[in-house]
Enzyme design. Structure first.
Site, mmCIF file in Angstrom:
data_model
loop_
_atom_site.group_PDB
_atom_site.id
_atom_site.type_symbol
_atom_site.label_atom_id
_atom_site.label_comp_id
_atom_site.label_asym_id
_atom_site.label_seq_id
_atom_site.Cartn_x
_atom_site.Cartn_y
_atom_site.Cartn_z
ATOM 1 N N HIS A 99 37.170 43.447 35.344
ATOM 2 C CA HIS A 99 38.150 44.250 34.606
ATOM 3 C C HIS A 99 38.474 43.603 33.273
ATOM 4 O O HIS A 99 38.306 42.404 33.103
ATOM 5 C CB HIS A 99 39.430 44.487 35.419
ATOM 6 C CG HIS A 99 40.169 43.250 35.810
ATOM 7 N ND1 HIS A 99 39.720 42.367 36.775
ATOM 8 C CD2 HIS A 99 41.338 42.737 35.366
ATOM 9 C CE1 HIS A 99 40.584 41.374 36.911
ATOM 10 N NE2 HIS A 99 41.579 41.565 36.056
ATOM 11 N N HIS A 101 41.582 43.251 30.446
ATOM 12 C CA HIS A 101 42.999 43.431 30.129
ATOM 13 C C HIS A 101 43.080 43.898 28.682
ATOM 14 O O HIS A 101 42.474 43.291 27.795
ATOM 15 C CB HIS A 101 43.763 42.101 30.231
ATOM 16 C CG HIS A 101 43.960 41.614 31.614
ATOM 17 N ND1 HIS A 101 45.142 41.786 32.295
ATOM 18 C CD2 HIS A 101 43.128 40.954 32.442
ATOM 19 C CE1 HIS A 101 45.023 41.242 33.485
ATOM 20 N NE2 HIS A 101 43.809 40.727 33.601
#
Length: 140
Positions: A99, A101
């Site tokens: 992922h 941010h």
């Protein structure tokens, strides 16, 4: 992956504020935001780190990040943006699912960047650069 929190969010087993979805990515709001608008771009396919992720999923993630970054700039009047991506415990990765941010930033927002700039050893930098260049050439 059965015990992955992001896979559970992807599959609708855990609620999340989803702001964008496509075939390869999902963007959700971070529940522990560092700033207003902090969100996460997740790959739909489970891959623990960048080392494990498919190139097409990485390409899709950065394309989604750009789309969301532009929306953050427009809707929150963000003056800057940090994109953070961690891999493995040594890099403080808290959820082992690839992922990104997206952390909106404003001048004088009280946030910093915690590492100090310390000049490196030029000889070591050059040696590591040569090693990296050779490894990349072997895998071209």
């Amino acid at each position: 992956m059965a015990d992955c929190i992001f896979c559970k969010i992807r599959d609708g087993q855990i609620p999340a504020m989803k702001v964008f979805e496509d075939q390869r990515t999902i963007c959700i709001m971070d529940i522990n935001p560092l700033s207003r608008g902090h969100c996460l771009v997740l790959s739909r396919a489970h891959a623990a780190t960048i080392f494990d992720a498919e190139v097409a999923d990485l390409q899709a993630a950065i394309a989604t990040a750009k789309r969301v970054a532009l929306a953050l700039k427009q809707t929150l009047d963000a003056e800057g943006l940090n994109v953070l991506q961690a891999n493995g415990p040594a890099a403080f990765q808290s959820v082992p699912h690839f992922h990104l941010h997206l952390i909106p930033r404003w001048m004088r927002d009280g946030k910093g960047f915690d590492w100090k700039l310390v000049p490196g050893d030029r000889e070591e930098i050059m040696k590591n650069g040569e090693r990296l260049r050779a490894a990349l050439a072997r895998h071209a």
